[in-house]
Design an enzyme around this catalytic site. Structure first.
Site, PDB file in Angstrom:
ATOM      1  N   LEU A 107       0.888  -1.247  -0.119  1.00 44.35           N
ATOM      2  CA  LEU A 107       0.175   0.108   0.086  1.00 44.35           C
ATOM      3  C   LEU A 107       0.889   1.309  -0.061  1.00 44.35           C
ATOM      4  CD1 LEU A 107      -2.803  -1.281   2.420  1.00 44.35           C
ATOM      5  CD2 LEU A 107      -2.682  -1.217   0.164  1.00 44.35           C
ATOM      6  N   GLY A 158      -1.665   6.525  -2.596  1.00 47.06           N
ATOM      7  CA  GLY A 158      -2.928   5.974  -3.482  1.00 47.06           C
ATOM      8  C   GLY A 158      -3.826   5.491  -2.868  1.00 47.06           C
ATOM      9  N   HIS A 159      -3.588   4.284  -2.390  1.00 52.00           N
ATOM     10  CA  HIS A 159      -4.504   3.362  -1.574  1.00 52.00           C
ATOM     11  C   HIS A 159      -4.876   4.085  -0.320  1.00 52.00           C
ATOM     12  CE1 HIS A 159      -1.408   0.352  -3.388  1.00 52.00           C
ATOM     13  NE2 HIS A 159      -2.975  -0.024  -3.843  1.00 52.00           N
ATOM     14  N   GLN A 197      -5.427 -12.734 -11.981  1.00 50.79           N
ATOM     15  CA  GLN A 197      -5.357 -11.553 -12.727  1.00 50.79           C
ATOM     16  C   GLN A 197      -3.677 -11.461 -13.337  1.00 50.79           C
ATOM     17  OE1 GLN A 197      -6.756  -8.779  -9.626  1.00 50.79           O
ATOM     18  NE2 GLN A 197      -5.149  -7.250 -10.481  1.00 50.79           N
ATOM     19  N   LYS A 203      -6.780   5.501 -11.684  1.00 54.55           N
ATOM     20  CA  LYS A 203      -5.465   4.883 -12.017  1.00 54.55           C
ATOM     21  C   LYS A 203      -5.489   3.943 -12.817  1.00 54.55           C
ATOM     22  CE  LYS A 203      -0.875   3.919 -11.761  1.00 54.55           C
ATOM     23  NZ  LYS A 203      -0.899   2.659 -12.127  1.00 54.55           N
ATOM     24  N   LEU A 231       1.427   7.124  -8.158  1.00 58.71           N
ATOM     25  CA  LEU A 231       1.842   6.053  -7.610  1.00 58.71           C
ATOM     26  C   LEU A 231       1.385   4.660  -7.839  1.00 58.71           C
ATOM     27  CD1 LEU A 231       1.545   7.796  -4.007  1.00 58.71           C
ATOM     28  CD2 LEU A 231       3.204   8.064  -5.648  1.00 58.71           C
TER      29      LEU A 231
HETATM   30  P1  AMP Z   1      -4.025  -2.387  -6.654  1.00 59.34           P
HETATM   31  O1  AMP Z   1      -3.562  -2.801  -4.962  1.00 59.34           O
HETATM   32  O2  AMP Z   1      -2.984  -2.224  -7.381  1.00 59.34           O
HETATM   33  O3  AMP Z   1      -5.097  -3.605  -6.910  1.00 59.34           O
HETATM   34  O4  AMP Z   1      -4.952  -1.022  -6.248  1.00 59.34           O
HETATM   35  C1  AMP Z   1      -6.126  -0.977  -5.639  1.00 59.34           C
HETATM   36  C2  AMP Z   1      -6.950   0.091  -5.678  1.00 59.34           C
HETATM   37  O5  AMP Z   1      -5.991   1.308  -5.492  1.00 59.34           O
HETATM   38  C3  AMP Z   1      -7.371   0.251  -7.308  1.00 59.34           C
HETATM   39  O6  AMP Z   1      -8.665   0.502  -7.160  1.00 59.34           O
HETATM   40  C4  AMP Z   1      -6.482   1.245  -7.762  1.00 59.34           C
HETATM   41  O7  AMP Z   1      -6.896   1.751  -8.952  1.00 59.34           O
HETATM   42  C5  AMP Z   1      -5.960   2.118  -6.517  1.00 59.34           C
HETATM   43  N1  AMP Z   1      -5.038   3.197  -6.952  1.00 59.34           N
HETATM   44  C6  AMP Z   1      -3.655   2.392  -7.290  1.00 59.34           C
HETATM   45  N2  AMP Z   1      -2.826   3.296  -7.512  1.00 59.34           N
HETATM   46  C7  AMP Z   1      -3.342   4.345  -6.989  1.00 59.34           C
HETATM   47  C8  AMP Z   1      -3.056   5.791  -7.156  1.00 59.34           C
HETATM   48  N3  AMP Z   1      -1.841   6.222  -7.382  1.00 59.34           N
HETATM   49  N4  AMP Z   1      -4.083   6.837  -6.887  1.00 59.34           N
HETATM   50  C9  AMP Z   1      -5.380   6.486  -6.578  1.00 59.34           C
HETATM   51  N5  AMP Z   1      -5.704   5.089  -6.544  1.00 59.34           N
HETATM   52  C10 AMP Z   1      -4.702   4.279  -6.643  1.00 59.34           C
END
Ligand code: AMP
Length: 266
Positions: free
Chosen positions: A17, A20-21, A45, A132, A167
């Site tokens: 995390l 962004g998260h 995935q 993102k 991010l």
């Molecule tokens: P992930 O852990 O990559 O599956 O991402 C989990 C959630 O966080 C997804 O909905 C992503 O789109 C969101 N996410 C990832 N990076 C960012 C970011 N830089 N800004 C905002 N949300 C993000």
């Protein structure tokens, strides 16, 4: 989860995390009485040649960040819990065809299948996703509509480093040199957005030319470009400039693949 009453909010993640998260989790905690985060690196995935086994796993730091964002319930299932012996897959047609879907066959089937499973387990009223991953937003919207899932979706704008780099858990793979080059993606999209805003009635033909120019510029800077285009995020197809259209890009620097997108706004 044994939680009843109020509004249950949900932020599905794959962990590692970052801010962004954190923004998603903070908004969820602000808007929902029961904010829930999941951390699950979803094998379905990832393609056979992708980075599933070396995907960063930082559970302890993740749990700390969840707590700081106000999300005290964190679901960290294993693959057996999510899939058992079942072999059912959800395929969302249309919006998963182009771009990421074309380059990563089966990726969005994996995303749709796991998000549906997580929704059924967590039973959120509201779920938070980041722009993102714009095509992921489109796939999940479509699935929620098609399957009449009783959940409201909230999409949150991308959090960036001060130099514009979005991010991502994968940014840590970048060498120091490539880290310096990476913000070029955002700069290139921003330049294209400016060009488009100067000529809002631009036809698709000229738009294609501008996109091709930007792809060439990225290639010349050392990127291996998968795509750069202007799309309608509802259909994930090439589009003319509208209030909703976005510029999307995916490119590799060295062995690290980055994706990003921006709205076209002044
Ligand atoms: P992930 O852990 O990559 O599956 O991402 C989990 C959630 O966080 C997804 O909905 C992503 O789109 C969101 N996410 C990832 N990076 C960012 C970011 N830089 N800004 C905002 N949300 C993000």
């Amino acid at each position: 989860l044994g939680l009843t009453g109020g509004v249950r909010g949900f932020v599905p993640t794959m962990g590692a995390l970052h801010r962004g998260h954190f923004a998603l989790m903070e908004q969820c905690a602000k808007e929902c009485s029961t904010p829930v985060v999941s951390i699950f690196v979803n094998p379905k995935q990832f393609g056979p040649t992708e980075d599933f086994s070396r995907y960063p796993r930082t559970l302890e730091a993740d749990l700390e960040l969840c707590k700081r964002a106000g999300c005290k319930v964190v679901f960290t299932p294993d693959s057996e819990t999510i899939y058992g012996n079942a072999t059912t897959t959800i395929h969302v047609e249309g919006v998963s065809e182009l771009y990421e879907g074309a380059i990563r066959p089966g990726h969005f089937d994996g995303v749709a299948t796991v998000v549906n499973a997580l929704f059924n387990i967590v039973q959120p009223n509201v779920a938070y996703f980041g722009w993102k991953d714009v095509q992921q937003c489109a796939v999940i919207s479509n699935m929620v509509e098609a399957l009449h899932l009783p959940v409201r979706l909230q999409f949150c704008e991308t959090v960036r480093e001060s130099d514009g780099l979005a991010l991502s858990s994968r940014n840590r793979y970048l060498s120091a040199e490539n880290r310096k080059l990476a913000p070029t993606l955002f700069r290139t999209m921003t330049e294209l957005a400016k060009q488009i805003l100067h000529q809002p009635n631009l036809g698709r033909e000229l738009m294609d030319e501008y996109c091709a120019e930007k792809r060439d510029a990225l290639t010349n800077s050392g990127f291996e470009v998968d795509y750069l285009d202007v799309i309608d995020p509802a259909t994930m197809r090439p589009s003319r400039f509208t209030a909703n259209s976005r510029i999307i890009v995916a490119a590799k620097i060295g062995s690290t693949r980055l994706i990003d997108n921006i709205p076209i706004q002044s």
